[in-house]
Design an enzyme around this catalytic site. Structure first.
Site, PDB file in Angstrom:
ATOM      1  N   HIS A  32       1.443  -1.162  -0.298  1.00  0.00           N
ATOM      2  CA  HIS A  32       0.160  -0.342  -0.019  1.00  0.00           C
ATOM      3  C   HIS A  32       0.704   1.209  -0.034  1.00  0.00           C
ATOM      4  O   HIS A  32       0.154   2.379  -0.554  1.00  0.00           O
ATOM      5  CB  HIS A  32      -1.403   0.238   1.153  1.00  0.00           C
ATOM      6  CG  HIS A  32      -0.217  -0.108   2.463  1.00  0.00           C
ATOM      7  ND1 HIS A  32       0.151  -1.270   3.549  1.00  0.00           N
ATOM      8  CD2 HIS A  32      -0.005   1.063   3.135  1.00  0.00           C
ATOM      9  CE1 HIS A  32       0.492  -0.617   3.875  1.00  0.00           C
ATOM     10  NE2 HIS A  32       0.059   0.172   4.091  1.00  0.00           N
ATOM     11  N   LYS A  51      -0.124 -20.930  -0.728  1.00  0.00           N
ATOM     12  CA  LYS A  51      -1.649 -20.880  -0.689  1.00  0.00           C
ATOM     13  C   LYS A  51      -2.260 -22.246   0.546  1.00  0.00           C
ATOM     14  O   LYS A  51      -1.542 -22.372   0.939  1.00  0.00           O
ATOM     15  CB  LYS A  51      -2.911 -21.476  -2.172  1.00  0.00           C
ATOM     16  CG  LYS A  51      -1.643 -22.564  -2.197  1.00  0.00           C
ATOM     17  CD  LYS A  51      -1.856 -23.538  -4.117  1.00  0.00           C
ATOM     18  CE  LYS A  51      -0.486 -24.357  -4.037  1.00  0.00           C
ATOM     19  NZ  LYS A  51      -1.284 -24.622  -5.418  1.00  0.00           N
TER      20      LYS A  51
END
Length: 180
Positions: free
Chosen positions: A75, A127
């Site tokens: 960000h 994952k």
């Protein structure tokens, strides 16, 4: 309120706790994680950022250098490009029961590791890992079933085992390993 200073002081305290079982007990007593089961071993002496986003099941064994990454900071870069207000991406990590996490493994946010799982040293887990499986690599990939691994390990026997408590091997153990 849990602050950065408290996290750093608790991390400092971990450096003085010799036993990885006792380090895990200290972390459980101090309620470091969202939840932590019984019979947990943590060799790391570092408390991850946003540890409350991590859940650890029962009978979980973590080798040295295991990292839980509960956030990213892209960000900052994105806000510099677009002059926007992106927020920090965070997520949870859930570790099931009967899990071994090898040395140097990195587990990213938004990952669930099932029960009866082995993660090989150096893997990057990005994952979910289903129950009853062995994974390794970068990124982590399926290697074999948990049952297949158990069958292979049952075949490994030694006449002169290592002394894990004292972290020593006898001359007989050394010779046996080199003769194999």
């Amino acid at each position: 309120e849990y602050t950065m200073v408290i996290r750093h002081l608790q991390t400092l305290r971990l450096y003085f706790i010799k036993s990885p079982m006792k380090r895990a007990a200290y972390m459980k007593k101090k309620d470091i994680f969202h939840s932590m089961g019984e019979r947990v071993m943590i060799t790391s002496r570092r408390i991850p950022l946003y540890a409350k986003l991590i859940s650890i099941g029962n009978n979980v064994w973590m080798a040295s250098g295991v990292e839980f990454i509960t956030h990213d900071v892209t960000h900052y870069m994105l806000n510099g490009i677009e002059n926007s207000k992106y927020t920090e991406k965070i997520g949870c990590i859930e570790i099931g029961d009967n899990v071994f996490i090898g040395a140097g493994v990195k587990i990213l946010y938004d990952v669930k590791v099932g029960d009866n799982v082995i993660i090989a040293a150096g893997a990057l887990v990005n994952k979910d890992i289903p129950s009853n499986s062995v994974w390794g690599g970068v990124p982590a990939r399926f290697i074999c079933s948990f049952e297949d691994y158990l069958q292979k390990r049952r075949r490994f026997t030694v006449e002169h085992p290592a002394d894990n408590t004292n972290q020593l091997i006898s001359k007989e153990c050394e010779n046996e390993m080199w003769a194999a």
